[in-house]
Design a protein around this motif. Structure first.
Motif, PDB file in Angstrom:
ATOM      1  N   ASP A  92      59.837  35.583  30.581  1.00 19.25           N
ATOM      2  CA  ASP A  92      59.481  35.894  29.204  1.00 19.25           C
ATOM      3  C   ASP A  92      60.416  35.096  28.308  1.00 19.25           C
ATOM      4  O   ASP A  92      61.616  34.986  28.579  1.00 19.25           O
ATOM      5  CB  ASP A  92      59.650  37.390  28.930  1.00 19.25           C
ATOM      6  CG  ASP A  92      58.645  38.233  29.683  1.00 19.25           C
ATOM      7  OD1 ASP A  92      57.442  37.957  29.551  1.00 19.25           O
ATOM      8  OD2 ASP A  92      59.062  39.155  30.403  1.00 19.25           O
ATOM      9  N   ARG A 147      55.507  33.669  27.167  1.00 20.31           N
ATOM     10  CA  ARG A 147      55.891  33.536  28.566  1.00 20.31           C
ATOM     11  C   ARG A 147      55.891  32.064  28.943  1.00 20.31           C
ATOM     12  O   ARG A 147      55.143  31.271  28.375  1.00 20.31           O
ATOM     13  CB  ARG A 147      54.922  34.300  29.461  1.00 20.31           C
ATOM     14  CG  ARG A 147      55.032  35.803  29.285  1.00 20.31           C
ATOM     15  CD  ARG A 147      54.054  36.526  30.159  1.00 20.31           C
ATOM     16  NE  ARG A 147      54.387  37.952  30.197  1.00 20.31           N
ATOM     17  CZ  ARG A 147      53.698  38.846  30.850  1.00 20.31           C
ATOM     18  NH1 ARG A 147      52.629  38.493  31.544  1.00 20.31           N
ATOM     19  NH2 ARG A 147      54.062  40.107  30.845  1.00 20.31           N
ATOM     20  N   ASN A 194      46.863  33.597  39.523  1.00 18.69           N
ATOM     21  CA  ASN A 194      47.848  34.627  39.172  1.00 18.69           C
ATOM     22  C   ASN A 194      48.769  34.163  38.052  1.00 18.69           C
ATOM     23  O   ASN A 194      49.125  34.949  37.163  1.00 18.69           O
ATOM     24  CB  ASN A 194      48.661  35.023  40.394  1.00 18.69           C
ATOM     25  CG  ASN A 194      47.865  35.850  41.374  1.00 18.69           C
ATOM     26  OD1 ASN A 194      46.831  36.404  41.034  1.00 18.69           O
ATOM     27  ND2 ASN A 194      48.332  35.904  42.607  1.00 18.69           N
ATOM     28  N   ARG A 244      46.765  34.384  34.798  1.00 15.86           N
ATOM     29  CA  ARG A 244      46.617  35.780  34.380  1.00 15.86           C
ATOM     30  C   ARG A 244      47.915  36.325  33.802  1.00 15.86           C
ATOM     31  O   ARG A 244      47.900  37.059  32.810  1.00 15.86           O
ATOM     32  CB  ARG A 244      46.163  36.636  35.558  1.00 15.86           C
ATOM     33  CG  ARG A 244      44.723  36.418  35.901  1.00 15.86           C
ATOM     34  CD  ARG A 244      44.286  37.292  37.038  1.00 15.86           C
ATOM     35  NE  ARG A 244      42.850  37.181  37.211  1.00 15.86           N
ATOM     36  CZ  ARG A 244      42.219  37.446  38.327  1.00 15.86           C
ATOM     37  NH1 ARG A 244      42.889  37.860  39.384  1.00 15.86           N
ATOM     38  NH2 ARG A 244      40.915  37.313  38.405  1.00 15.86           N
ATOM     39  N   TRP A 245      49.030  35.975  34.412  1.00 12.22           N
ATOM     40  CA  TRP A 245      50.320  36.446  33.910  1.00 12.22           C
ATOM     41  C   TRP A 245      50.603  35.837  32.540  1.00 12.22           C
ATOM     42  O   TRP A 245      51.052  36.542  31.627  1.00 12.22           O
ATOM     43  CB  TRP A 245      51.434  36.112  34.909  1.00 12.22           C
ATOM     44  CG  TRP A 245      52.756  36.653  34.502  1.00 12.22           C
ATOM     45  CD1 TRP A 245      53.194  37.929  34.614  1.00 12.22           C
ATOM     46  CD2 TRP A 245      53.822  35.924  33.875  1.00 12.22           C
ATOM     47  NE1 TRP A 245      54.467  38.037  34.116  1.00 12.22           N
ATOM     48  CE2 TRP A 245      54.880  36.821  33.651  1.00 12.22           C
ATOM     49  CE3 TRP A 245      53.977  34.591  33.492  1.00 12.22           C
ATOM     50  CZ2 TRP A 245      56.065  36.430  33.068  1.00 12.22           C
ATOM     51  CZ3 TRP A 245      55.168  34.205  32.912  1.00 12.22           C
ATOM     52  CH2 TRP A 245      56.198  35.127  32.703  1.00 12.22           C
ATOM     53  N   THR A 249      48.536  34.757  30.275  1.00 12.61           N
ATOM     54  CA  THR A 249      47.629  35.253  29.233  1.00 12.61           C
ATOM     55  C   THR A 249      47.657  36.764  29.076  1.00 12.61           C
ATOM     56  O   THR A 249      46.953  37.311  28.233  1.00 12.61           O
ATOM     57  CB  THR A 249      46.174  34.806  29.510  1.00 12.61           C
ATOM     58  OG1 THR A 249      45.754  35.360  30.755  1.00 12.61           O
ATOM     59  CG2 THR A 249      46.059  33.305  29.540  1.00 12.61           C
ATOM     60  N   ARG A 250      48.469  37.416  29.914  1.00  8.16           N
ATOM     61  CA  ARG A 250      48.576  38.876  29.919  1.00  8.16           C
ATOM     62  C   ARG A 250      47.218  39.535  30.193  1.00  8.16           C
ATOM     63  O   ARG A 250      46.913  40.606  29.686  1.00  8.16           O
ATOM     64  CB  ARG A 250      49.183  39.386  28.620  1.00  8.16           C
ATOM     65  CG  ARG A 250      50.566  38.835  28.360  1.00  8.16           C
ATOM     66  CD  ARG A 250      51.095  39.280  27.006  1.00  8.16           C
ATOM     67  NE  ARG A 250      52.274  38.544  26.630  1.00  8.16           N
ATOM     68  CZ  ARG A 250      53.516  38.938  26.890  1.00  8.16           C
ATOM     69  NH1 ARG A 250      53.737  40.067  27.514  1.00  8.16           N
ATOM     70  NH2 ARG A 250      54.542  38.209  26.508  1.00  8.16           N
ATOM     71  N   GLY A 301      44.477  41.703  31.600  1.00  2.40           N
ATOM     72  CA  GLY A 301      44.471  43.011  32.242  1.00  2.40           C
ATOM     73  C   GLY A 301      45.578  43.947  31.796  1.00  2.40           C
ATOM     74  O   GLY A 301      45.690  45.051  32.305  1.00  2.40           O
ATOM     75  N   GLU A 302      46.403  43.528  30.867  1.00  4.32           N
ATOM     76  CA  GLU A 302      47.480  44.417  30.401  1.00  4.32           C
ATOM     77  C   GLU A 302      47.008  45.302  29.279  1.00  4.32           C
ATOM     78  O   GLU A 302      46.174  45.006  28.529  1.00  4.32           O
ATOM     79  CB  GLU A 302      48.693  43.597  29.927  1.00  4.32           C
ATOM     80  CG  GLU A 302      49.399  42.945  31.058  1.00  4.32           C
ATOM     81  CD  GLU A 302      50.668  42.221  30.613  1.00  4.32           C
ATOM     82  OE1 GLU A 302      51.117  42.409  29.456  1.00  4.32           O
ATOM     83  OE2 GLU A 302      51.207  41.479  31.404  1.00  4.32           O
TER      84      GLU A 302
END
Length: 66
Positions: free
Chosen positions: A7, A12, A56, A59-60, A62-63, A65-66
């Motif tokens: 972060d 990120r 993965n 996805r991390w 772009t956040r 599913g958070e």
């Protein structure tokens, strides 16, 4: 280390030591008898998890599913 994720401020960052794992390369060459050989690299290599790893990462970043 091949990769680093952290972060940073409000965002990120992901840094990797090699971009070839995120590519799909095919090297074709011929030998002295004119036989064609093919070498696959990156996402073209069967049995590795490069596609899942890149998904993965995205996805991390772009956040998703958070």
């Amino acid at each position: 280390t091949q990769g680093l994720a952290l972060d940073y401020g409000k965002g990120r960052v992901v840094m990797t030591g090699d971009a070839a794992m995120f590519s799909a390369q095919v090297l074709r060459s011929t030998d002295a008898q004119s036989r064609l050989s093919e070498t696959r690299m990156g996402m073209n290599v069967a049995g590795n998890d490069n596609q899942r790893f890149l998904l993965n990462i995205m996805r991390w970043l772009t956040r998703f599913g958070e």
